[in-house]
Design a protein around this motif. Structure first.
Motif, short mmCIF file in Angstrom:
data_model
loop_
_atom_site.label_atom_id
_atom_site.label_comp_id
_atom_site.label_asym_id
_atom_site.label_seq_id
_atom_site.Cartn_x
_atom_site.Cartn_y
_atom_site.Cartn_z
N PHE A 2 21.59 -61.51 -19.62
CA PHE A 2 21.94 -60.54 -18.59
C PHE A 2 23.01 -61.42 -17.44
O PHE A 2 23.38 -60.92 -16.40
N ILE A 3 23.74 -62.53 -18.12
CA ILE A 3 24.57 -63.17 -17.22
C ILE A 3 26.04 -62.86 -17.69
O ILE A 3 26.29 -62.60 -19.00
N ASN A 4 26.68 -62.62 -16.81
CA ASN A 4 28.37 -62.29 -17.07
C ASN A 4 28.98 -63.39 -17.14
O ASN A 4 28.82 -64.40 -16.18
N PRO A 5 29.84 -63.72 -18.37
CA PRO A 5 30.16 -64.91 -18.82
C PRO A 5 31.65 -65.46 -18.01
O PRO A 5 32.06 -66.67 -17.84
N HIS A 6 32.05 -64.39 -17.22
CA HIS A 6 33.11 -64.63 -16.35
C HIS A 6 32.79 -64.85 -14.97
O HIS A 6 33.86 -65.06 -14.01
N ARG A 7 31.55 -65.07 -14.50
CA ARG A 7 31.36 -65.57 -13.28
C ARG A 7 30.26 -67.02 -13.22
O ARG A 7 29.99 -67.20 -14.52
N SER A 8 30.13 -67.57 -12.15
CA SER A 8 29.32 -68.65 -12.26
C SER A 8 27.97 -68.67 -12.67
O SER A 8 27.30 -67.78 -12.36
N PRO A 9 27.45 -69.19 -13.98
CA PRO A 9 26.23 -69.05 -14.51
C PRO A 9 25.17 -69.77 -13.71
O PRO A 9 23.98 -69.10 -13.80
N ILE A 10 25.30 -70.65 -12.90
CA ILE A 10 24.44 -71.26 -12.05
C ILE A 10 23.94 -70.21 -11.17
O ILE A 10 22.68 -70.02 -10.52
N ARG A 11 24.85 -69.63 -10.24
CA ARG A 11 24.52 -68.64 -9.10
C ARG A 11 23.77 -67.64 -9.83
O ARG A 11 22.97 -66.76 -9.14
N GLN A 12 24.32 -67.05 -10.90
CA GLN A 12 23.79 -65.84 -11.66
C GLN A 12 22.19 -66.04 -12.01
O GLN A 12 21.20 -65.29 -11.98
N ILE A 13 21.82 -67.57 -12.51
CA ILE A 13 20.61 -67.83 -13.03
C ILE A 13 19.61 -67.82 -11.49
O ILE A 13 18.43 -67.41 -11.82
N LEU A 14 20.31 -68.37 -10.48
CA LEU A 14 19.39 -68.54 -9.43
C LEU A 14 18.88 -67.10 -8.94
O LEU A 14 17.97 -67.09 -8.46
N LEU A 15 19.74 -66.19 -9.03
CA LEU A 15 19.68 -64.90 -8.54
C LEU A 15 18.45 -64.37 -9.49
O LEU A 15 17.65 -63.59 -8.82
N LEU A 16 18.64 -64.45 -10.85
CA LEU A 16 17.57 -63.84 -11.65
C LEU A 16 16.35 -64.50 -11.53
O LEU A 16 15.16 -63.87 -11.25
N ALA A 17 16.33 -65.82 -11.07
CA ALA A 17 14.93 -66.55 -10.56
C ALA A 17 14.56 -65.83 -9.30
O ALA A 17 13.29 -65.95 -9.11
N THR A 18 15.47 -65.72 -8.42
CA THR A 18 14.95 -64.94 -7.12
C THR A 18 14.29 -63.75 -7.34
O THR A 18 13.16 -63.53 -6.72
N ALA A 19 14.74 -62.91 -8.13
CA ALA A 19 14.26 -61.63 -8.50
C ALA A 19 13.01 -61.88 -9.11
O ALA A 19 11.82 -61.08 -8.88
N HIS A 20 12.83 -62.74 -10.31
CA HIS A 20 11.61 -62.92 -10.95
C HIS A 20 10.67 -63.66 -10.20
O HIS A 20 9.45 -63.31 -10.10
N THR A 21 10.93 -64.41 -9.19
CA THR A 21 10.17 -65.01 -8.21
C THR A 21 9.48 -64.05 -7.34
O THR A 21 8.00 -63.79 -6.99
N ALA A 22 10.24 -63.04 -6.82
CA ALA A 22 9.75 -61.77 -6.10
C ALA A 22 8.63 -61.03 -6.85
O ALA A 22 7.46 -60.53 -6.26
N LEU A 23 8.97 -60.68 -8.13
CA LEU A 23 8.09 -59.91 -8.86
C LEU A 23 6.87 -60.72 -9.22
O LEU A 23 5.78 -59.95 -9.03
N VAL A 24 7.03 -61.87 -9.65
CA VAL A 24 5.55 -62.51 -9.87
C VAL A 24 4.83 -62.64 -8.38
O VAL A 24 3.66 -62.65 -8.33
N SER A 25 5.39 -62.97 -7.26
CA SER A 25 4.92 -63.19 -5.97
C SER A 25 4.08 -61.84 -5.69
O SER A 25 2.80 -61.85 -5.26
#
Length: 206
Positions: free
Chosen positions: A139-162
């Motif tokens: 789900f990551i766009n290879p033309h953008r920063s992977p670190i920021r995208q992974i942390l964004l996905l982690a934030t969404a994942h965390t919200a869902l789990v919480s």
């Protein structure tokens, strides 16, 4: 990263979130024995663990561990050992007398907090790490920063789990008030201990 990618990632991890695991098992044990206030530290510990996995994946360290058979086995066995220890400890403190002491506030403090238990249970789970190594990259766009995208996905994942753990906390809080006898809590704690041991064995052999 657009909202469609985040929504797709959440849809992919939803079955994993809804599958009972160490975090939910720990939540059940904590909330039923000590009240709804214990739900928050379990959720926070789980969220921190997810961010740890996401950060390590973004830095490439998790990929190194997963690609090394010995390192992966070490993490897997450490996680299994921790769950087994937690299960045995839960079983030993599940007697009706100990449960009654906790209800009266006379029980000794737990050796580790709910936050620490949830954090370690998640960090030492290699399957949680694999989410950010095998699933998130899709789900990551290879033309953008992977670190920021992974942390964004982690934030969404965390919200869902919480949210999932919060719902369970509210349901368990009501159920505990309806069946607040020490014997009931002791039986439930022993069931929780059995589940933790089963999870430890599954982690060790898979």
């Amino acid at each position: 990263m657009d909202l469609y990618a985040v929504a797709g990632f959440l849809a992919a991890v939803l079955p994993l979130v809804a599958t009972p695991g160490a975090s939910l098992t720990l939540l059940i044990q904590r909330v039923t024995t000590s009240g709804r206030r214990e739900g928050l530290p379990v959720a926070l510990g789980t969220a921190t663990g997810l961010y740890v996995h996401a950060t390590l994946a973004a830095l490439g360290l998790s990929a190194l561990v997963m690609s090394s058979g010995q390192a992966f086995t070490a993490v897997r066995l450490a996680g299994a050992a921790y769950l087994l220890t937690l299960g045995i400890s839960t079983w030993r403190t599940a007697s009706p007398r100990a449960t009654a002491r906790r209800a009266l506030g006379r029980a000794p403090r737990a050796r580790s907090s709910a936050y620490t238990q949830a954090l370690l249970g998640n960090v030492l789970n290699p399957k949680a790490a694999s989410i950010y190594l095998t699933l998130a990259p899709q789900f990551i766009n290879p033309h953008r920063s992977p670190i920021r995208q992974i942390l964004l996905l982690a934030t969404a994942h965390t919200a869902l789990v919480s949210l999932w753990l919060l719902i369970w906390t509210l349901l368990l809080g009501r159920a505990t008030r309806a069946a607040a006898s020490p014997r009931f809590k002791a039986v439930l704690s022993r069931i929780t201990a059995t589940v933790l041991v089963a999870l430890a064995l599954r982690t060790a052999v898979t």
